[in-house]
Design a protein around this motif. Structure first.
Motif, PDB file in Angstrom:
ATOM      1  N   MET A 309       0.816  -1.209   0.000  1.00  0.00           N
ATOM      2  CA  MET A 309       0.000   0.000   0.000  1.00  0.00           C
ATOM      3  C   MET A 309       0.857   1.269   0.000  1.00  0.00           C
ATOM      4  N   THR A 310       1.844   1.320   0.895  1.00  0.00           N
ATOM      5  CA  THR A 310       2.663   2.533   0.989  1.00  0.00           C
ATOM      6  C   THR A 310       3.628   2.637  -0.187  1.00  0.00           C
ATOM      7  N   GLY A 311       4.211   1.508  -0.587  1.00  0.00           N
ATOM      8  CA  GLY A 311       5.201   1.550  -1.656  1.00  0.00           C
ATOM      9  C   GLY A 311       4.643   2.005  -2.987  1.00  0.00           C
ATOM     10  N   LEU A 312       3.472   1.492  -3.367  1.00  0.00           N
ATOM     11  CA  LEU A 312       2.905   1.837  -4.669  1.00  0.00           C
ATOM     12  C   LEU A 312       2.475   3.297  -4.757  1.00  0.00           C
ATOM     13  N   ARG A 313       2.286   3.948  -3.612  1.00  0.00           N
ATOM     14  CA  ARG A 313       1.899   5.361  -3.622  1.00  0.00           C
ATOM     15  C   ARG A 313       3.080   6.290  -3.909  1.00  0.00           C
ATOM     16  N   THR A 314       4.292   5.738  -3.903  1.00  0.00           N
ATOM     17  CA  THR A 314       5.478   6.586  -3.961  1.00  0.00           C
ATOM     18  C   THR A 314       6.329   6.358  -5.204  1.00  0.00           C
ATOM     19  N   ILE A 315       7.285   7.261  -5.403  1.00  0.00           N
ATOM     20  CA  ILE A 315       8.233   7.129  -6.515  1.00  0.00           C
ATOM     21  C   ILE A 315       9.235   6.008  -6.259  1.00  0.00           C
ATOM     22  N   TRP A 316       9.281   5.487  -5.015  1.00  0.00           N
ATOM     23  CA  TRP A 316      10.226   4.409  -4.699  1.00  0.00           C
ATOM     24  C   TRP A 316       9.652   3.035  -5.031  1.00  0.00           C
ATOM     25  N   GLY A 317       8.343   2.950  -5.183  1.00  0.00           N
ATOM     26  CA  GLY A 317       7.713   1.711  -5.600  1.00  0.00           C
ATOM     27  C   GLY A 317       7.897   0.556  -4.629  1.00  0.00           C
ATOM     28  N   VAL A 318       7.694  -0.647  -5.146  1.00  0.00           N
ATOM     29  CA  VAL A 318       7.782  -1.879  -4.368  1.00  0.00           C
ATOM     30  C   VAL A 318       8.927  -2.727  -4.913  1.00  0.00           C
ATOM     31  N   SER A 319       9.889  -3.031  -4.063  1.00  0.00           N
ATOM     32  CA  SER A 319      11.054  -3.809  -4.470  1.00  0.00           C
ATOM     33  C   SER A 319      10.748  -5.306  -4.383  1.00  0.00           C
ATOM     34  N   LEU A 320      10.857  -5.991  -5.512  1.00  0.00           N
ATOM     35  CA  LEU A 320      10.655  -7.447  -5.509  1.00  0.00           C
ATOM     36  C   LEU A 320      11.737  -8.141  -4.684  1.00  0.00           C
ATOM     37  N   GLN A 321      12.929  -7.573  -4.699  1.00  0.00           N
ATOM     38  CA  GLN A 321      14.022  -8.147  -3.909  1.00  0.00           C
ATOM     39  C   GLN A 321      13.702  -8.052  -2.422  1.00  0.00           C
ATOM     40  N   LYS A 322      13.163  -6.925  -2.001  1.00  0.00           N
ATOM     41  CA  LYS A 322      12.794  -6.750  -0.596  1.00  0.00           C
ATOM     42  C   LYS A 322      11.667  -7.705  -0.216  1.00  0.00           C
ATOM     43  N   ILE A 323      10.687  -7.862  -1.106  1.00  0.00           N
ATOM     44  CA  ILE A 323       9.584  -8.796  -0.838  1.00  0.00           C
ATOM     45  C   ILE A 323      10.132 -10.201  -0.584  1.00  0.00           C
ATOM     46  N   GLU A 324      11.052 -10.637  -1.469  1.00  0.00           N
ATOM     47  CA  GLU A 324      11.602 -11.987  -1.316  1.00  0.00           C
ATOM     48  C   GLU A 324      12.450 -12.092  -0.051  1.00  0.00           C
ATOM     49  N   LYS A 325      13.244 -11.065   0.230  1.00  0.00           N
ATOM     50  CA  LYS A 325      14.130 -11.090   1.405  1.00  0.00           C
ATOM     51  C   LYS A 325      13.322 -11.084   2.705  1.00  0.00           C
ATOM     52  N   ASP A 326      12.289 -10.235   2.775  1.00  0.00           N
ATOM     53  CA  ASP A 326      11.543 -10.071   4.022  1.00  0.00           C
ATOM     54  C   ASP A 326      10.438 -11.104   4.214  1.00  0.00           C
ATOM     55  N   PHE A 327       9.862 -11.592   3.100  1.00  0.00           N
ATOM     56  CA  PHE A 327       8.678 -12.437   3.220  1.00  0.00           C
ATOM     57  C   PHE A 327       8.825 -13.818   2.574  1.00  0.00           C
ATOM     58  N   GLY A 328       9.750 -13.962   1.643  1.00  0.00           N
ATOM     59  CA  GLY A 328       9.951 -15.257   1.011  1.00  0.00           C
ATOM     60  C   GLY A 328       9.539 -15.298  -0.445  1.00  0.00           C
ATOM     61  N   HIS A 329       9.958 -16.356  -1.132  1.00  0.00           N
ATOM     62  CA  HIS A 329       9.741 -16.465  -2.574  1.00  0.00           C
ATOM     63  C   HIS A 329       8.257 -16.539  -2.939  1.00  0.00           C
ATOM     64  N   ARG A 330       7.442 -17.194  -2.115  1.00  0.00           N
ATOM     65  CA  ARG A 330       6.022 -17.340  -2.452  1.00  0.00           C
ATOM     66  C   ARG A 330       5.310 -15.993  -2.508  1.00  0.00           C
ATOM     67  N   TYR A 331       5.694 -15.099  -1.613  1.00  0.00           N
ATOM     68  CA  TYR A 331       5.099 -13.758  -1.627  1.00  0.00           C
ATOM     69  C   TYR A 331       5.488 -13.022  -2.912  1.00  0.00           C
ATOM     70  N   LYS A 332       6.753 -13.142  -3.286  1.00  0.00           N
ATOM     71  CA  LYS A 332       7.203 -12.493  -4.514  1.00  0.00           C
ATOM     72  C   LYS A 332       6.467 -13.061  -5.724  1.00  0.00           C
ATOM     73  N   GLN A 333       6.331 -14.383  -5.767  1.00  0.00           N
ATOM     74  CA  GLN A 333       5.653 -15.032  -6.884  1.00  0.00           C
ATOM     75  C   GLN A 333       4.192 -14.578  -6.956  1.00  0.00           C
ATOM     76  N   TYR A 334       3.539 -14.511  -5.797  1.00  0.00           N
ATOM     77  CA  TYR A 334       2.140 -14.066  -5.747  1.00  0.00           C
ATOM     78  C   TYR A 334       2.020 -12.637  -6.278  1.00  0.00           C
ATOM     79  N   LEU A 335       2.913 -11.748  -5.843  1.00  0.00           N
ATOM     80  CA  LEU A 335       2.868 -10.353  -6.270  1.00  0.00           C
ATOM     81  C   LEU A 335       3.038 -10.238  -7.777  1.00  0.00           C
ATOM     82  N   VAL A 336       4.012 -10.937  -8.326  1.00  0.00           N
ATOM     83  CA  VAL A 336       4.264 -10.872  -9.779  1.00  0.00           C
ATOM     84  C   VAL A 336       3.041 -11.355 -10.551  1.00  0.00           C
TER      85      VAL A 336
END
Length: 378
Positions: A309-336
């Motif tokens: 929610m916060t990332g998509l509102r900004t110019i910094w966006g949402v990092s797929l690398q951060k998603i995988e690092k903080d939450f795991g590969h399944r979260y990244k796969q779901y997001l993509v």
């Protein structure tokens, strides 16, 4: 720790659209200031793990109804109990009718170094429709005085107001540009249930809010400000280089903050807490040295959704690398997978490993984010 937010729950009158916690009775103002100072002192041990305070933000309500002495007493308690950055951003939200020449000069001599002024519109008919406490001339007068004393000024403007033409909205933006305001926050007028606005619309006293009009105004806003060297760094916020709100940027980037006062929220990455939204009960609790708050432990899904929610509102966006690092590969796969249809519709795009909204998708970013949320990922 990034910052401390202090909620001042008093307003001279109720704006028709506002659902924030406040009271129009000032009878308990002195007691409230004492209680705020008490909470600040009681919570000093909550941030030992990350003690540096970079921002102090007075929101509300209307913080500018406090006297200079009251504001300084709160700031002094913060300095006595916390480690403060050498150059903190200290912001006070203010209404034009409170900003006399004397008040502005007194604020400039205090530790406050940033003003966030609730202009909302430079036109009388808009201010009356919203039931604002100031008039159009006061808006101009206070800014003319403020820019003489403060370099770092932000103003709020509201778009999508019924009967506001595209030309009148352009004139609102143009007036801010002529005054050389370096930061502008703009919000669409929304109908909140516990306000006067839906009742006035139902009775036919105010025309319904029109989403298409709001989107038209938003597109005008983005074009005009970007053409005048403003950076659209968050959905509702535009700043010239060097004038981003440090307080709000910390929130959007997921940094910790401490919320002081009735209804104020706090966040440390793993937990969210919020204070009771009742002035009398808040004061009574602090009088007994008790913190009137509830705490919620955030699940990995909660933390993921917050970041989306916060990332998509900004110019910094949402990092797929951060998603995988903080939450795991399944979260990244779901997001993509969830993002793919929005990419095909040119609402989202990938810049390397970062997911961002397109210009077309900006106005819809909250809805897009909610489509990327998840409830369970077992």
């Amino acid at each position: 720790m990034s910052g401390i937010y202090i909620h001042i729950p008093f307003c001279k009158q109720a704006c028709h659209y506002c659902d924030f916690h406040f009271s129009t009775s000032f009878k308990k103002k002195d007691e409230m200031v004492i209680a705020l100072c008490q909470e600040i002192a009681l919570r000093r041990n909550e941030i030992d793990h990350d003690p540096l305070i970079e921002t102090i933000y007075f929101g509300g309500g209307t913080p500018s109804v406090l006297s200079i002495n009251e504001l300084e007493s709160i700031i002094n308690i913060i300095y006595e109990n916390y480690t403060i950055d050498d150059h903190p951003e200290i912001t006070i939200e203010a209404n034009p009718d409170d900003l006399s020449e004397e008040k502005i000069r007194a604020l400039a001599k205090s530790k406050v170094n940033r003003l966030s002024i609730g202009i909302q519109s430079f036109f009388e008919e808009d201010l009356k429709l919203m039931n604002r406490a100031h008039n159009a001339q006061e808006a101009i007068d206070c800014l003319t005085l403020a820019i003489q004393e403060f370099d770092n000024i932000s103003i709020d403007l509201i778009y999508g107001i019924p009967n506001m033409s595209a030309n009148r909205w352009r004139e609102n933006i143009q007036k801010a540009l002529e005054l050389n305001i370096p930061h502008i926050s703009c919000y669409a007028l929304t109908v909140e249930l516990n306000t006067a606005l839906p009742k006035l619309i139902e009775k036919g006293k105010i025309p319904p809010v029109n989403d298409e009009l709001a989107q038209q105004h938003f597109e005008i806003l983005v074009e005009m400000l970007e053409n005048n060297e403003f950076e659209h760094y968050e959905l509702s916020n535009f700043g010239k280089p060097g004038y981003y709100s440090k307080n709000n940027t910390a929130y959007w980037q997921g940094k910790s903050y401490l919320g002081i006062g009735p209804s104020a929220h706090s966040y440390n990455g793993k937990q969210r807490s919020w204070n009771i939204n009742n002035n009398t009960k808040y004061i009574q609790s602090l009088d007994q040295n008790k913190l009137p708050k509830e705490i919620e432990d955030l699940t990995p899904n909660d933390q993921y959704n917050e970041y989306i929610m916060t990332g998509l509102r900004t110019i910094w966006g949402v990092s797929l690398q951060k998603i995988e690092k903080d939450f795991g590969h399944r979260y990244k796969q779901y997001l993509v997978e969830q993002a793919q249809k929005h990419i095909e519709e040119h609402l989202l795009f990938l810049d390397g490993d970062t997911l961002l909204v397109t210009r077309k998708g900006k106005f819809l970013s909250d809805g897009i984010a909610s489509d990327l949320f998840l409830v369970n990922l077992g």
